[in-house]
Scaffold this motif. Sequence first.
Motif, PDB file in Angstrom:
ATOM      1  N   ALA A   1     -43.594  -0.363  73.457  1.00 34.07           N
ATOM      2  CA  ALA A   1     -42.354  -0.030  74.161  1.00 34.07           C
ATOM      3  C   ALA A   1     -41.384   0.744  73.274  1.00 34.07           C
ATOM      4  O   ALA A   1     -40.630   1.581  73.759  1.00 34.07           O
ATOM      5  N   HIS A   2     -41.389   0.464  71.987  1.00 33.14           N
ATOM      6  CA  HIS A   2     -40.451   1.105  71.055  1.00 33.14           C
ATOM      7  C   HIS A   2     -41.236   1.714  69.900  1.00 33.14           C
ATOM      8  O   HIS A   2     -41.940   1.000  69.189  1.00 33.14           O
ATOM      9  N   ARG A   3     -41.074   3.018  69.697  1.00 32.57           N
ATOM     10  CA  ARG A   3     -41.877   3.757  68.716  1.00 32.57           C
ATOM     11  C   ARG A   3     -41.021   4.488  67.702  1.00 32.57           C
ATOM     12  O   ARG A   3     -41.394   5.549  67.219  1.00 32.57           O
ATOM     13  N   ALA A   4     -39.860   3.957  67.373  1.00 26.93           N
ATOM     14  CA  ALA A   4     -39.060   4.564  66.308  1.00 26.93           C
ATOM     15  C   ALA A   4     -39.758   4.336  64.965  1.00 26.93           C
ATOM     16  O   ALA A   4     -40.722   3.569  64.855  1.00 26.93           O
ATOM     17  N   GLY A   5     -39.245   5.012  63.931  1.00 32.04           N
ATOM     18  CA  GLY A   5     -39.920   4.980  62.633  1.00 32.04           C
ATOM     19  C   GLY A   5     -40.081   3.591  62.062  1.00 32.04           C
ATOM     20  O   GLY A   5     -41.114   3.263  61.457  1.00 32.04           O
ATOM     21  N   SER A   6     -39.078   2.723  62.228  1.00 33.65           N
ATOM     22  CA  SER A   6     -39.162   1.372  61.679  1.00 33.65           C
ATOM     23  C   SER A   6     -40.313   0.595  62.303  1.00 33.65           C
ATOM     24  O   SER A   6     -41.035  -0.132  61.608  1.00 33.65           O
ATOM     25  N   GLU A   7     -40.456   0.727  63.632  1.00 30.38           N
ATOM     26  CA  GLU A   7     -41.530  -0.005  64.319  1.00 30.38           C
ATOM     27  C   GLU A   7     -42.917   0.515  63.920  1.00 30.38           C
ATOM     28  O   GLU A   7     -43.848  -0.261  63.704  1.00 30.38           O
ATOM     29  N   THR A   8     -43.051   1.844  63.829  1.00 35.98           N
ATOM     30  CA  THR A   8     -44.365   2.376  63.476  1.00 35.98           C
ATOM     31  C   THR A   8     -44.727   2.052  62.028  1.00 35.98           C
ATOM     32  O   THR A   8     -45.890   1.798  61.711  1.00 35.98           O
ATOM     33  N   MET A   9     -43.727   2.025  61.139  1.00 37.55           N
ATOM     34  CA  MET A   9     -44.009   1.633  59.755  1.00 37.55           C
ATOM     35  C   MET A   9     -44.444   0.180  59.682  1.00 37.55           C
ATOM     36  O   MET A   9     -45.436  -0.158  59.022  1.00 37.55           O
ATOM     37  N   LEU A  10     -43.705  -0.707  60.365  1.00 41.01           N
ATOM     38  CA  LEU A  10     -44.059  -2.120  60.331  1.00 41.01           C
ATOM     39  C   LEU A  10     -45.450  -2.345  60.902  1.00 41.01           C
ATOM     40  O   LEU A  10     -46.225  -3.161  60.383  1.00 41.01           O
ATOM     41  N   HIS A  11     -45.779  -1.610  61.955  1.00 36.76           N
ATOM     42  CA  HIS A  11     -47.114  -1.755  62.543  1.00 36.76           C
ATOM     43  C   HIS A  11     -48.196  -1.348  61.545  1.00 36.76           C
ATOM     44  O   HIS A  11     -49.246  -1.998  61.456  1.00 36.76           O
ATOM     45  N   ALA A  12     -47.948  -0.302  60.790  1.00 30.39           N
ATOM     46  CA  ALA A  12     -48.927   0.120  59.785  1.00 30.39           C
ATOM     47  C   ALA A  12     -49.124  -0.962  58.721  1.00 30.39           C
ATOM     48  O   ALA A  12     -50.257  -1.205  58.261  1.00 30.39           O
TER      49      ALA A  12
END
Length: 327
Positions: A13-24
């Motif tokens: 639902a949310h794909r800002a940089g913080s979320e994509t970094m945490l997912h990585a």
Amino acid sequence: MRVVALIHFYLPAHRAGSETMLHALLRALVDAGHDAHVVVTSQPEGDDEYTVDGVRVHRAGAGERTVPRLVASLDPDVLLTHHQETPHASKLGRDLGVPVVHVVHNNMHHTTLWLHKRPDLVVFNTWWIRRYYATRHRGLRSVVVHPPVWGEQHAATPGDRVTLVNLNRDKGGLHFYELARRMPDVDFLGVVGGHGAQVIDWSVPNLEIQPQTPDMPGDVWSRTRVLLMPSIYESFGMVAVEAAHSGIPTIAHPTPGLLESLSYAGTFIDRDDTDTWVRTIRSVLESDTWGPLSAVARRRAVELDPRVELAAFVAELESLHTDHQRR
């Protein structure tokens, strides 16, 4: 090892940089054989339970799904957190007797205050932010992981437009519209961002607005020849690295983060020097200039291969868990 991340939003639902970094970071733990969970506190939409790339996501709520009960039920070995959930995770870590890891994306005032909680480990997203805090919070155990960008997920054949990703004021939305008006013979592409109030102006005839999209290669990079980043602040600048994997040069305001991420591959101009931006955009669009800059962008993207730093992060978390068990 079971790692639970307590955060406000998460993918898809949310794909800002913080979320994509945490997912990585969590994906790296899953790939290393660990168990990764996310508890989201402010995500109103979506299922209560779902899985993204092996990471199990749980939406907090009422009753048995309150944050303390939900986190405790997952029986974490380590708590991971960032942004506004940092104080809550710090308290829960103390209550549950487990180490707490802060992922730090910026050097804002609230981040400085949260680091007074003395987390067991800090993951800084850049070297410049780590240096910034080195004298303010001495003795913090830390590791640097630049926001991971995987080339195969972003590479495309570049297009012909001049692009800004995220149309909020701090990212340079107003500057972007002014540049498009000053260059009516050039096609511009504005991409709606995942955070911040967006500045939407449909009155510029040579500027198309692209809604927020999960398909950046198809909807954005395949249409972009030059990326603009007149941001007032960037702690790193993931989007510039994403574009570089397609050989797309970036013209940017020289924030510390963009100076670190782009390094020699960036073209830097003060965001308020509109005349120089216009001249430089026209120059970079020319084939004789664009070709060499494109090659340099690709070289810089390769240098930022995330695998080494992600492996170091996993090893540091495993060591933290082992140290905690020995106490």
